[in-house]
Design a protein around this motif. Structure first.
Motif, PDB file in Angstrom:
ATOM      1  N   ASN A 341      -5.141  14.150  -1.248  1.00 54.81           N
ATOM      2  CA  ASN A 341      -5.308  13.422   0.003  1.00 54.81           C
ATOM      3  C   ASN A 341      -4.086  12.539   0.254  1.00 54.81           C
ATOM      4  O   ASN A 341      -3.762  11.680  -0.563  1.00 54.81           O
ATOM      5  CB  ASN A 341      -6.581  12.566  -0.053  1.00 54.81           C
ATOM      6  CG  ASN A 341      -6.821  11.797   1.219  1.00 54.81           C
ATOM      7  OD1 ASN A 341      -6.151  10.820   1.509  1.00 54.81           O
ATOM      8  ND2 ASN A 341      -7.805  12.243   1.993  1.00 54.81           N
ATOM      9  N   TYR A 342      -3.444  12.758   1.408  1.00 55.29           N
ATOM     10  CA  TYR A 342      -2.214  12.028   1.746  1.00 55.29           C
ATOM     11  C   TYR A 342      -2.441  10.995   2.848  1.00 55.29           C
ATOM     12  O   TYR A 342      -1.486  10.468   3.399  1.00 55.29           O
ATOM     13  CB  TYR A 342      -1.142  13.009   2.215  1.00 55.29           C
ATOM     14  CG  TYR A 342      -0.737  14.009   1.166  1.00 55.29           C
ATOM     15  CD1 TYR A 342       0.212  13.681   0.201  1.00 55.29           C
ATOM     16  CD2 TYR A 342      -1.307  15.273   1.124  1.00 55.29           C
ATOM     17  CE1 TYR A 342       0.588  14.596  -0.773  1.00 55.29           C
ATOM     18  CE2 TYR A 342      -0.936  16.197   0.157  1.00 55.29           C
ATOM     19  CZ  TYR A 342       0.009  15.852  -0.789  1.00 55.29           C
ATOM     20  OH  TYR A 342       0.371  16.757  -1.753  1.00 55.29           O
ATOM     21  N   ARG A 343      -3.690  10.721   3.179  1.00 51.33           N
ATOM     22  CA  ARG A 343      -3.951   9.954   4.382  1.00 51.33           C
ATOM     23  C   ARG A 343      -4.698   8.651   4.141  1.00 51.33           C
ATOM     24  O   ARG A 343      -4.408   7.644   4.762  1.00 51.33           O
ATOM     25  CB  ARG A 343      -4.762  10.834   5.345  1.00 51.33           C
ATOM     26  CG  ARG A 343      -4.923  10.283   6.730  1.00 51.33           C
ATOM     27  CD  ARG A 343      -5.750  11.230   7.570  1.00 51.33           C
ATOM     28  NE  ARG A 343      -5.059  12.462   7.840  1.00 51.33           N
ATOM     29  CZ  ARG A 343      -5.647  13.567   8.271  1.00 51.33           C
ATOM     30  NH1 ARG A 343      -6.944  13.576   8.446  1.00 51.33           N
ATOM     31  NH2 ARG A 343      -4.949  14.658   8.506  1.00 51.33           N
ATOM     32  N   VAL A 365      -1.619   9.166  -1.250  1.00 52.97           N
ATOM     33  CA  VAL A 365      -1.053   8.455  -0.106  1.00 52.97           C
ATOM     34  C   VAL A 365       0.024   7.476  -0.560  1.00 52.97           C
ATOM     35  O   VAL A 365      -0.064   6.881  -1.638  1.00 52.97           O
ATOM     36  CB  VAL A 365      -2.163   7.708   0.670  1.00 52.97           C
ATOM     37  CG1 VAL A 365      -2.745   6.575  -0.166  1.00 52.97           C
ATOM     38  CG2 VAL A 365      -1.646   7.192   1.992  1.00 52.97           C
ATOM     39  N   GLU A 366       1.066   7.333   0.262  1.00 56.76           N
ATOM     40  CA  GLU A 366       2.093   6.328   0.006  1.00 56.76           C
ATOM     41  C   GLU A 366       1.595   5.002   0.564  1.00 56.76           C
ATOM     42  O   GLU A 366       1.424   4.860   1.779  1.00 56.76           O
ATOM     43  CB  GLU A 366       3.412   6.733   0.660  1.00 56.76           C
ATOM     44  CG  GLU A 366       4.041   7.983   0.070  1.00 56.76           C
ATOM     45  CD  GLU A 366       5.368   8.316   0.729  1.00 56.76           C
ATOM     46  OE1 GLU A 366       5.874   7.453   1.495  1.00 56.76           O
ATOM     47  OE2 GLU A 366       5.898   9.413   0.488  1.00 56.76           O
ATOM     48  N   VAL A 500      -8.269   7.274   7.601  1.00 57.68           N
ATOM     49  CA  VAL A 500      -7.155   6.368   7.373  1.00 57.68           C
ATOM     50  C   VAL A 500      -7.693   4.956   7.163  1.00 57.68           C
ATOM     51  O   VAL A 500      -8.895   4.725   7.142  1.00 57.68           O
ATOM     52  CB  VAL A 500      -6.200   6.353   8.597  1.00 57.68           C
ATOM     53  CG1 VAL A 500      -4.757   6.382   8.146  1.00 57.68           C
ATOM     54  CG2 VAL A 500      -6.443   7.517   9.513  1.00 57.68           C
ATOM     55  N   TYR A 501      -6.785   4.032   7.043  1.00 57.27           N
ATOM     56  CA  TYR A 501      -7.102   2.616   6.909  1.00 57.27           C
ATOM     57  C   TYR A 501      -7.952   2.208   8.100  1.00 57.27           C
ATOM     58  O   TYR A 501      -7.531   2.340   9.234  1.00 57.27           O
ATOM     59  CB  TYR A 501      -5.777   1.867   6.966  1.00 57.27           C
ATOM     60  CG  TYR A 501      -5.718   0.561   6.265  1.00 57.27           C
ATOM     61  CD1 TYR A 501      -6.141  -0.581   6.902  1.00 57.27           C
ATOM     62  CD2 TYR A 501      -5.199   0.468   4.993  1.00 57.27           C
ATOM     63  CE1 TYR A 501      -6.042  -1.805   6.268  1.00 57.27           C
ATOM     64  CE2 TYR A 501      -5.092  -0.743   4.358  1.00 57.27           C
ATOM     65  CZ  TYR A 501      -5.516  -1.878   4.995  1.00 57.27           C
ATOM     66  OH  TYR A 501      -5.415  -3.082   4.373  1.00 57.27           O
ATOM     67  N   PHE A 502      -9.185   1.658   7.904  1.00 56.77           N
ATOM     68  CA  PHE A 502     -10.078   1.482   9.048  1.00 56.77           C
ATOM     69  C   PHE A 502     -11.115   0.392   8.818  1.00 56.77           C
ATOM     70  O   PHE A 502     -11.239  -0.155   7.735  1.00 56.77           O
ATOM     71  CB  PHE A 502     -10.809   2.794   9.371  1.00 56.77           C
ATOM     72  CG  PHE A 502     -11.923   3.086   8.427  1.00 56.77           C
ATOM     73  CD1 PHE A 502     -13.229   2.836   8.784  1.00 56.77           C
ATOM     74  CD2 PHE A 502     -11.657   3.585   7.174  1.00 56.77           C
ATOM     75  CE1 PHE A 502     -14.261   3.097   7.903  1.00 56.77           C
ATOM     76  CE2 PHE A 502     -12.677   3.848   6.294  1.00 56.77           C
ATOM     77  CZ  PHE A 502     -13.983   3.597   6.660  1.00 56.77           C
ATOM     78  N   PHE A 503     -11.893   0.130   9.860  1.00 55.98           N
ATOM     79  CA  PHE A 503     -13.014  -0.805   9.785  1.00 55.98           C
ATOM     80  C   PHE A 503     -14.295  -0.038  10.080  1.00 55.98           C
ATOM     81  O   PHE A 503     -14.343   0.738  11.015  1.00 55.98           O
ATOM     82  CB  PHE A 503     -12.870  -1.923  10.820  1.00 55.98           C
ATOM     83  CG  PHE A 503     -11.639  -2.732  10.637  1.00 55.98           C
ATOM     84  CD1 PHE A 503     -10.475  -2.376  11.286  1.00 55.98           C
ATOM     85  CD2 PHE A 503     -11.629  -3.831   9.801  1.00 55.98           C
ATOM     86  CE1 PHE A 503      -9.320  -3.111  11.115  1.00 55.98           C
ATOM     87  CE2 PHE A 503     -10.486  -4.571   9.628  1.00 55.98           C
ATOM     88  CZ  PHE A 503      -9.321  -4.210  10.279  1.00 55.98           C
TER      89      PHE A 503
END
Length: 520
Positions: A341-343, A365-366, A500-503
């Motif tokens: 997973n890269y996301r 993910v980076e 992705v980064y989320f709420f």
């Protein structure tokens, strides 16, 4: 019986003047009683019935593989010149590309299982480009059940043909030059839209690059003939339009490869529309998708109970031929299972990896590519990018809709977006709600506050997409929860949100403690 006619304004082509229909239909007499006939468009179902009629013994054997089928050995006839170099660092992606380019599986569909963020689209795009490079006579069909998924793959291919020097040189060589020694108009890829889609959404919503490679010029729509389609190396079209284009044609399409993307969200008979259009002895079929996310949308409870809610990909994965052993090994001649997973933020990945994927996924993910919310005051735990907001809202309905909305939740969404707008571009924010009326209300509120660029929709719209921030409004909290508790859609919504980064906000307040335990 009352027939309702739509009263439209007609636009003349010559003078661009608008005129009204001379005899508009009379209004209803509200004091009288009417019998109203509602006739849905049956065309899609007729195309699917036709596919079942075309399914012969060879095709049936192809989609019902048995364990006794011979194992497909790996063959390396040539060295791949990979276009996207990142694939070389991913053994599963590279394995899938090699298997497909070397002939895929002649006995049954080849499956690419692509969980969220594992690069499924990247993999099939690379495989298509490699087939284009190494097989000049290949004819490739890319098809999905939705236009948005079709556009996603087609746009990535168009970008490569536009910008990659190697592909530009191959294209010029194959398409030739005109009398002025200028390269001919390339016939590498054609994105075919249906007239009904164009009438509904118009030309302005289509990406300019896709527009240059589509079946219309400016505002003039053209339905391509079979002769025109045969000139292109790659055709991208929805499954329904595949059925329409094949109507009245004797024999099979001359495709060498068919890629059915988002196959986990496509009914089995929809997939057969593409499969029955070719000779499976001469054409390789590749199914890509993820059955752990959103499945086919089937409104009829009877049809769902009878099996229509299961995709071809889901049924095949339950066969012994595609069996995954307890140690995670499988026959890579039949399928490839992407794992990296890269996301997603690792903490987000950990949640759905544990709940749905047996902890098989690997976080790659980076961290530097994720948005830094260290200055965001209401994110208390900077290492845990998930927020629960408890909203004591009231469930409401509109007399014009069977859907529901929650005004208090909608205001809370706007409040969070207002706090976020100084930290993240608005076009990187997505808002998901399972209720269309809530989506409509949110769009209106965003428009009135001039908060432009935020995408709002149901989970189906975000299938295969990604946003840096996701806000979820589940609308219902203190009542019967309805379809929101259905495991498959709920699982799909989680997988969409966790890209992705989320709420995560406003989720079923009375069940919030259960989710907190899951997250922590």
């Amino acid at each position: 019986t009352a027939y309702v006619n739509k009263y439209e304004k007609i636009k003349e082509k010559n003078n661009e003047k608008k005129k009204q229909s001379p005899k508009p239909p009379p209004p209803f007499d509200l004091k009288k009683k009417y019998n109203v006939i509602i006739r849905p468009n049956r065309y899609n179902f007729r195309v699917q019935y036709r596919a079942l009629e075309l399914l012969d013994k060879v095709g049936t054997k192809y989609i019902f593989p048995t364990k006794s089928l011979p194992k497909v050995e790996a063959v390396n006839n040539f060295n791949l010149e990979i276009i996207n170099e990142h694939i070389c660092e991913n053994p599963e992606q590279l394995q899938a590309v090699r298997r497909i380019v070397n002939g895929a599986n002649p006995y049954a569909p080849y499956i690419i299982v692509g969980p969220p963020g594992t690069g499924k689209t990247t993999t099939i795009v690379e495989a298509i480009l490699q087939i284009y490079i190494h097989e000049p006579n290949s004819r490739i069909l890319i098809t999905t059940s939705s236009n948005s998924a079709c556009d996603t793959v087609a746009l990535k291919l168009c970008e490569y043909f536009e910008n990659n020097q190697k592909l530009i040189e191959i294209s010029e060589k194959r398409n030739g030059y005109d009398l002025n020694s200028k390269p001919q108009i390339p016939q590498n890829i054609l994105r075919v839209y249906s007239i009904s889609w164009i009438k509904r959404f118009g030309f302005k919503n289509i990406n300019p690059l896709l527009k240059r490679n589509a079946n219309f010029c400016d505002a003039d729509f053209e339905s391509p003939s079979v002769e025109v389609l045969k000139k292109y190396s790659i055709i991208a079209v929805t499954l329904c339009t595949v059925g329409r284009l094949r109507t009245g044609i004797n024999g099979n399409w001359p495709f060498t490869h068919i890629f059915i993307d988002e196959a986990g969200a496509t009914t089995e008979v929809e997939s057969l529309v593409a499969i029955t259009s070719v000779n499976t002895n001469k054409c390789r079929v590749i199914l890509s998708g993820d059955t752990k996310q959103l499945g086919p949308v089937v409104m009829s409870k009877v049809a769902s109970k009878c099996g229509l809610k299961h995709s071809l990909m889901e049924r095949l994965q339950a066969c012994d031929y595609y069996k995954v052993e307890k140690d995670g090994t499988y026959d890579d001649g039949a399928q490839t299972r992407l794992r990296r997973n890269y996301r997603s933020h690792p903490n987000i990945l950990q949640l759905f990896n544990h709940l749905y994927y047996n902890d098989e996924l690997i976080a790659e993910v980076e961290m530097g590519s994720l948005i830094n919310f260290n200055n965001l005051a209401f994110l208390k735990n900077k290492k845990f990018p998930i927020i629960f907001e408890s909203v004591y809202g009231t469930l409401s309905q509109d007399i014009t809709s069977c859907s529901s909305y929650n005004k208090q939740e909608a205001y809370k969404v706007i409040s969070i977006i207002t706090k976020l707008k100084d930290h993240v571009d608005l076009n990187k924010i997505g808002v998901i709600s399972p209720y269309r009326l809530q989506c409509a209300r949110l769009k209106d509120m965003l428009r009135r506050r001039n908060l432009q660029g935020i995408e709002v929709g149901t989970a189906e719209i975000f299938q295969g997409r990604e946003k840096h921030v996701i806000i979820a409004s589940f609308v219902k909290s203190f009542c019967h929860l309805g379809f929101v508790t259905d495991p498959q859609p709920l699982k799909g919504i989680f997988c969409q949100l966790l890209y992705v980064y989320f709420f995560l906000s406003f989720f079923l307040h009375k069940h919030k403690h259960i989710l907190i335990e899951l997250f922590y």
